[in-house]
Design a protein around this motif. Sequence first.
Motif, PDB file in Angstrom:
ATOM      1  N   SER A   9      36.489  45.158  50.092  1.00 22.90           N
ATOM      2  CA  SER A   9      37.659  44.307  49.917  1.00 22.90           C
ATOM      3  C   SER A   9      37.215  42.986  49.299  1.00 22.90           C
ATOM      4  O   SER A   9      36.376  42.279  49.851  1.00 22.90           O
ATOM      5  CB  SER A   9      38.350  44.058  51.263  1.00 22.90           C
ATOM      6  N   ALA A  10      37.786  42.680  48.133  1.00 23.44           N
ATOM      7  CA  ALA A  10      37.455  41.435  47.427  1.00 23.44           C
ATOM      8  C   ALA A  10      38.759  40.731  47.058  1.00 23.44           C
ATOM      9  O   ALA A  10      39.111  40.594  45.892  1.00 23.44           O
ATOM     10  CB  ALA A  10      36.621  41.733  46.180  1.00 23.44           C
ATOM     11  N   VAL A  11      39.488  40.298  48.074  1.00 21.80           N
ATOM     12  CA  VAL A  11      40.801  39.679  47.893  1.00 21.80           C
ATOM     13  C   VAL A  11      40.647  38.177  48.094  1.00 21.80           C
ATOM     14  O   VAL A  11      40.213  37.723  49.160  1.00 21.80           O
ATOM     15  CB  VAL A  11      41.828  40.265  48.881  1.00 21.80           C
ATOM     16  N   GLY A  12      41.000  37.402  47.077  1.00 26.89           N
ATOM     17  CA  GLY A  12      40.966  35.952  47.199  1.00 26.89           C
ATOM     18  C   GLY A  12      39.569  35.393  47.012  1.00 26.89           C
ATOM     19  O   GLY A  12      38.661  36.051  46.476  1.00 26.89           O
ATOM     20  N   HIS A  13      39.435  34.141  47.458  1.00 26.05           N
ATOM     21  CA  HIS A  13      38.160  33.440  47.356  1.00 26.05           C
ATOM     22  C   HIS A  13      37.454  33.440  48.702  1.00 26.05           C
ATOM     23  O   HIS A  13      37.849  34.139  49.636  1.00 26.05           O
ATOM     24  CB  HIS A  13      38.395  32.019  46.845  1.00 26.05           C
TER      25      HIS A  13
END
Length: 488
Positions: free
Chosen positions: A255-259
């Motif tokens: 999961s690579a959602v947002g900063h």
Amino acid sequence: MASTTPFGDGEDGGLVAASRTGDNAAPFTITEISQALKRTVEDQFGFVRLRGELSGVKRAASGHLYMSLKDESSVLDAVMWRGQADRLPFRPEDGVEVVASGKLTTFPGRSKYQIVVERMEIAGEGALLALLEKNRKRFEAEGLFGNVRRLPFAPRVIGVVTSPTGAVIRDILHRLADRFPTHVLVWPVLVQGNGAAEQVASAVRGFGALEKGGAIPRPDLLIVARGGGSIEDLWAFNEEAVVRAVAESPIPVISAVGHETDTTLCDFAADKRAPTPTAAAEIAVPVLRELAATVDDLALRQRKVVLRPVELGRERLAARAQRLPNAEQLLQPHTQRLDDLGERLRRGLVDRAAKGRERLAQARLWPAILRGTLREAGQRLQGVRLTPALVQRPMAERKQRLDALARLAEQLHPEKPLSRGYAMVLDTAGSAITSAAKAQAESLLAIKFADGEVNAVPSDAPRSPKRAQKPTQKPSRPPGDSGQPKLL
């Protein structure tokens, strides 16, 4: 007679019924008064924004959304038609504090007033965080979080669920090509707004439904990615559909959602959380150059490990060879011992010769001493009585043995058969011939009889001059010699 004004201008701007005294006023129907009230309320409250807590949320089969808005002391019914309900960025639930925008109206069928909601949003970030925490606890209780699987070390195919037009996919592809070129499959989806959660969940489930070895390769790893934004922008990744799809995915998910500071429920359901999409690409694959360097290092270490025993053996052999004595050192003790023995031998011989000279000097062989010694020997000889029987018996026994040996020698003499008519065949050298083949090879033969020899030539051999016949001359014996050995 009384007159009635159905819509008067009162101080409150509402419906004013003016009546005069009397009982002949015209009555209103229920529908008329309900419609009058409806028009009045809608005209007065054509657009309002209300803040309250959702209660009794229910979606009808038609898709319309029915609920109530309440605060500490009041309750207001609300309805949201299907078109607006489908565009909500979040899932309405009981207890969620929202800000609803719409118009007030009445429902004549039940004598109720209500608000028709055209737009609804969660009331502030605090409410969103509260809803987020509530959903997190619920999903954690269901066991959707914590099922972490090991990511593949070097995936051959990577599936990416993200927007195809944003900078996220370009960052991921660039980072993957820079570190470890890999085949990438992109499933384009909306990452914000209405329908984003459903598309993301469908993409995750779609990748998991691909068959291994099919026309479209099944990814070994999934990356669900989106750029940074507010909590409202990232709310699609907090939806239950996305959380369940990620938790149930048969393929490991990053999961690579947002900063870095953004956190969604998708991060908890995934097998690995990346702070940024670029970091997700770094987590997904190793660095090819580092792998090559590692392989070279391992090969070097392997060669060293293989050669180390040989080097140790050489070192041990050299150390032991240094400790071994050389030939000179080995022979030094023996050389010293040989010199010592030679010196002792020389001294011993000198001492022995000296002692011999001393004994010889002490012997003093004078004639008188020799005559005395001879006289003593004669006396000892006279003391021994030599009778004839003692001398003749051994001589007779020895004579018998000699006679027997003489008879045996005469019988076994090779010329003894000549007196009985036999003959011996001799070659030119005087040696006996015992085979016909050897006789054929001779040019001249001699046949020996008891009284002499006769020369003969083999029939197959070439003729040659006869050899001079040598008379056989027996060696003469001295007179009185019988040919027997002397006993005495």
